[in-house]
Write a protein that holds these residues in place. Structure first.
Motif, PDB file in Angstrom:
ATOM      1  N   GLU A  24       1.407   7.694   8.574  1.00 26.34           N
ATOM      2  CA  GLU A  24       0.494   6.722   7.980  1.00 26.34           C
ATOM      3  C   GLU A  24      -0.023   7.186   6.611  1.00 26.34           C
ATOM      4  N   ILE A  25      -0.606   6.226   5.902  1.00 27.98           N
ATOM      5  CA  ILE A  25      -1.352   6.567   4.696  1.00 27.98           C
ATOM      6  C   ILE A  25      -2.822   6.413   5.047  1.00 27.98           C
ATOM      7  N   ARG A  26      -3.523   7.529   5.009  1.00 27.56           N
ATOM      8  CA  ARG A  26      -4.905   7.566   5.453  1.00 27.56           C
ATOM      9  C   ARG A  26      -5.771   7.782   4.225  1.00 27.56           C
ATOM     10  N   ALA A  27      -6.719   6.917   3.986  1.00 33.12           N
ATOM     11  CA  ALA A  27      -7.580   7.107   2.824  1.00 33.12           C
ATOM     12  C   ALA A  27      -8.920   7.662   3.262  1.00 33.12           C
ATOM     13  N   SER A  38       0.951   4.215  -7.539  1.00 29.69           N
ATOM     14  CA  SER A  38       0.927   3.562  -6.225  1.00 29.69           C
ATOM     15  C   SER A  38       2.340   3.397  -5.689  1.00 29.69           C
ATOM     16  N   ASN A  71       5.977   7.798   1.091  1.00 25.88           N
ATOM     17  CA  ASN A  71       5.683   7.483   2.480  1.00 25.88           C
ATOM     18  C   ASN A  71       6.879   6.815   3.170  1.00 25.88           C
ATOM     19  N   ALA A 126      -2.719  11.712   3.137  1.00 25.74           N
ATOM     20  CA  ALA A 126      -4.164  11.494   3.165  1.00 25.74           C
ATOM     21  C   ALA A 126      -4.615  11.480   1.721  1.00 25.74           C
ATOM     22  N   VAL A 134      -7.029   1.405  -2.785  1.00 32.31           N
ATOM     23  CA  VAL A 134      -7.162   1.962  -1.439  1.00 32.31           C
ATOM     24  C   VAL A 134      -6.867   0.897  -0.379  1.00 32.31           C
ATOM     25  N   SER A 174      -3.526   1.814   1.937  1.00 35.66           N
ATOM     26  CA  SER A 174      -3.703   2.627   3.127  1.00 35.66           C
ATOM     27  C   SER A 174      -3.589   1.834   4.429  1.00 35.66           C
ATOM     28  N   ASP A 175      -3.168   2.553   5.462  1.00 39.94           N
ATOM     29  CA  ASP A 175      -3.117   1.979   6.800  1.00 39.94           C
ATOM     30  C   ASP A 175      -4.492   2.043   7.446  1.00 39.94           C
ATOM     31  N   ILE A 205      -8.692   3.823   6.970  1.00 38.46           N
ATOM     32  CA  ILE A 205      -9.627   4.383   6.001  1.00 38.46           C
ATOM     33  C   ILE A 205     -10.794   5.057   6.727  1.00 38.46           C
TER      34      ILE A 205
END
Lengths: 267, 358
Positions: A43-46, A204, A211, A219, A228, A232-233, A235
């Protein structure tokens, strides 16, 4: 989730890193207070929050630069009280920095090659001769680095000392250096700070491509809320070192505490 | 016009990663080696070999050593002379214990002794940086210097307190002691310096060199990328001291012939540091340029009035020499704070596009 199962046996969606009840203080100043969250593989976690919320401190705890007074960190199934920078790096955590922390005297190529130091274990003896195994290793890693250079579209600045590059490109080289470690978890500290719109769009795109193509878990800390929300997936929102919200962009967007933190409340 | 890389395509990474990727550079280095190995020994007189070339080469090697530590790894040291001393005394002890073993073996071995001592004094570098590390290396300088004076065992209880270099041969040719010809000493010294320069160049262009420079430029980022700071810094101290140690052994055995502890005082540390700064931090060719400038310039200035037939008293010449060298150093540093090596780089860049301005 996008990433297939990696060499660590985790499949996309499994918890890659969990931060459990972590507190960090410097003397009397509490930077982080009892924060828990997890990052899932792929995942992309912000991590967002106002200035001084403890976001960068959190990244520093994750890759072992700061040692929390309380709490545990579970990475790839192993629970620790604190990470060590070397252990974090050798287990696949790499990062970029808020204020570009490149090796200024070295070329773009050497900076990214330096990112592969951990993967290069050839003997000192052959290094002396720059022949045989040492040269083979060097060429093999050069090939990998060239792939990253192609990926980030920085072929033209390959041999330029990074100190002479404009800021936006420096950020890109720094991403390249972090990618050279072939990380499982990539920590990006404000990858788009100080960039114009076009540069932000490029960055971006690179983050999404990393990813997607490599299945790298990311992260990131970022102040541009638009970016964001799009990237992101999930946050995490921090304020004054405490977690105030955690969820998908839509959940976070409509959370009253988050709105208060960003817009202020009338007293 | 002549120095141009146009048309020289590289078709492999190996060719691109070569230390001299441009053909003209390769020809240049071959010419320099030819001059150094053939023309100078054949045409150079005794004075030129033993009072100009030999000292310059010894100091170049020491400057390479210090450059590895200060220029490449960013750790400033004032212990250079002491580490040179360790090399010299170690070589003397080793060759008096085992006179039968080839002296070259002991010269290299004494480098390893110095490397050990250097790594030991490098331990504080993990915790302290900058000026504080200078003070720590200063402690090494004074402690080791004290040892050279106070421990008579180091000079085999010689009443003069000095190292007296015994006669040693290589392939039947005398290379140390009073009977060694300057040509023989020069050629041996040149071979050692050339080989060690090649090794240093290989090291700084590879993984080890990148780790050193990473620690120099941004130690936090280096650490978080998995470069172990202590190992990297200690390796830099060890390799640097190895070079200094070998330079010290060569200095006493192939140049001085005998040496008192006063040779290895802090002034010499400063001298090598100046060579590194003026030559260019983080540059091997700069180490040679710095050594040549600082060592040769005073000799040239001293000989100039006599050569031109100017009637100046030798004491005045001495004073003038100090003034002029000092002024020139300031001029060079103002013109190019990054040293002669950068001046050389800029010059090459200009030469590439000459006669066009850009």
């Amino acid at each position: 989730m996008r990433a297939p199962g990696g060499k660590d046996g985790l499949v996309a969606g499994d918890v890659l890193l969990a931060v459990d009840n972590v507190s960090l203080s410097f003397g009397g100043v509490k930077a982080i207070t009892e924060v828990s969250f997890d990052i899932r593989k792929g995942e992309i976690r912000a991590i967002i929050g106002p200035n001084g919320a403890g976001k960068t401190s959190m990244l520093n705890v994750i890759n072992g630069f700061y040692h929390p007074q309380q709490g545990r960190i579970t990475y790839k199934g192993a629970t620790r009280q604190k990470m060590r920078p070397y252990v974090a790096a050798s287990q696949g955590i790499s990062r970029t920095f808020q204020n570009v922390a490149l090796f200024k005297g070295m070329s773009t190529l050497d900076n990214i090659m330096a990112g592969r130091t951990l993967k290069m274990q050839g003997s000192f003896f052959w290094q002396l001769f720059r022949h045989g195994p040492a040269m083979r290793e060097e060429i093999e890693h050069r090939r990998k680095v060239e792939e990253i250079i192609d990926f980030l579209e920085i072929q033209a600045i390959r041999k330029t000392p990074v100190g002479k590059l404009p800021y936006g490109l420096q950020k890109r080289v720094e991403l390249g250096r972090a990618l050279a470690m072939e990380p499982d978890l990539l920590l990006l500290d404000e990858p788009m700070a100080g960039m114009n719109l076009e540069e932000k769009e490029d960055m971006s795109r690179f983050i999404l491509d990393v990813n997607n193509q490599y299945g790298t878990t990311i992260a990131l800390i970022e102040h541009d809320i638009g970016v964001v929300m799009d990237l992101s997936d999930r946050i995490v929102v921090l304020e004054y070192g405490r977690k105030i919200a955690d969820g998908t962009p839509d959940q976070v967007k409509s959370d009253q505490k988050v709105i208060d933190a960003y817009l202020g409340v009338s007293h | 016009m002549f120095y141009r890389e146009a048309g020289q395509y590289k078709t492999s990474y190996a060719a691109d990663m070569a230390i001299f990727p441009i053909r003209q550079d390769r020809i240049g280095i071959a010419v320099i080696l030819l001059i150094a190995f053939v023309i100078i020994p054949v045409f150079g007189n005794q004075f030129f070999l033993s009072s100009v070339m030999i000292p310059t080469l010894v100091f170049s090697l020491a400057a390479i050593g210090l450059n590895i530590l200060t220029g490449y790894t960013g750790l400033i040291s004032l212990g250079t002379a002491a580490f040179m001393g360790v090399g010299a005394y170690a070589c003397y002890k080793l060759t008096s214990w085992f006179p039968g073993v080839n002296i070259l073996v002991w010269i290299i071995a004494s480098g390893f002794v110095s490397a050990g001592v250097g790594a030991l004094f490098g331990l504080p570098s993990l915790r302290i940086k900058g000026f504080y590390l200078v003070v720590a290396t200063l402690a090494a300088q004074f402690f080791l210097q004290w040892c050279f004076v106070r421990i008579p065992w180091l000079v085999n209880y010689n009443t003069s307190g000095a190292i007296e270099v015994p006669e040693r041969t290589l392939f039947g040719v005398v290379i140390t002691g009073a009977n060694a010809t300057p040509t023989a000493r020069y050629l041996v010294l040149l071979s050692v310096v050339a080989a060690l320069t090649w090794f240093a160049s290989n090291l700084v262009h590879g993984r080890v060199g990148r780790a050193w420079m990473a620690v120099r430029d941004m130690d936090i980022a280096a650490e978080l990328m998995g470069i172990r700071l202590l190992t990297t810094k200690l390796l830099a101290f060890a390799v640097s001291s190895f070079y200094c140690g070998v330079a010290g052994a060569l200095m006493v055995f192939l140049w001085y012939g005998s040496a008192e502890p006063e040779v290895f005082v802090i002034n010499q540390s400063f001298l090598v540091l100046f060579m590194v700064i003026i030559g260019g931090l983080g540059s091997l060719i700069g180490s040679f340029m710095g050594a040549a400038l600082i060592y040769m310039l005073p000799i040239v200035l001293r000989m100039l009035p006599a050569a031109l037939g100017l009637p100046i008293a030798s004491a005045t010449v001495e004073h003038l020499q100090f003034i002029i060298v000092g002024a020139l150093i300031i001029v060079f540093l103002i013109a190019e704070p990054h040293g002669l090596a950068r001046l050389w780089q800029t010059g090459k860049q200009k030469l590439r596009i000459w006669p066009f301005p850009y």
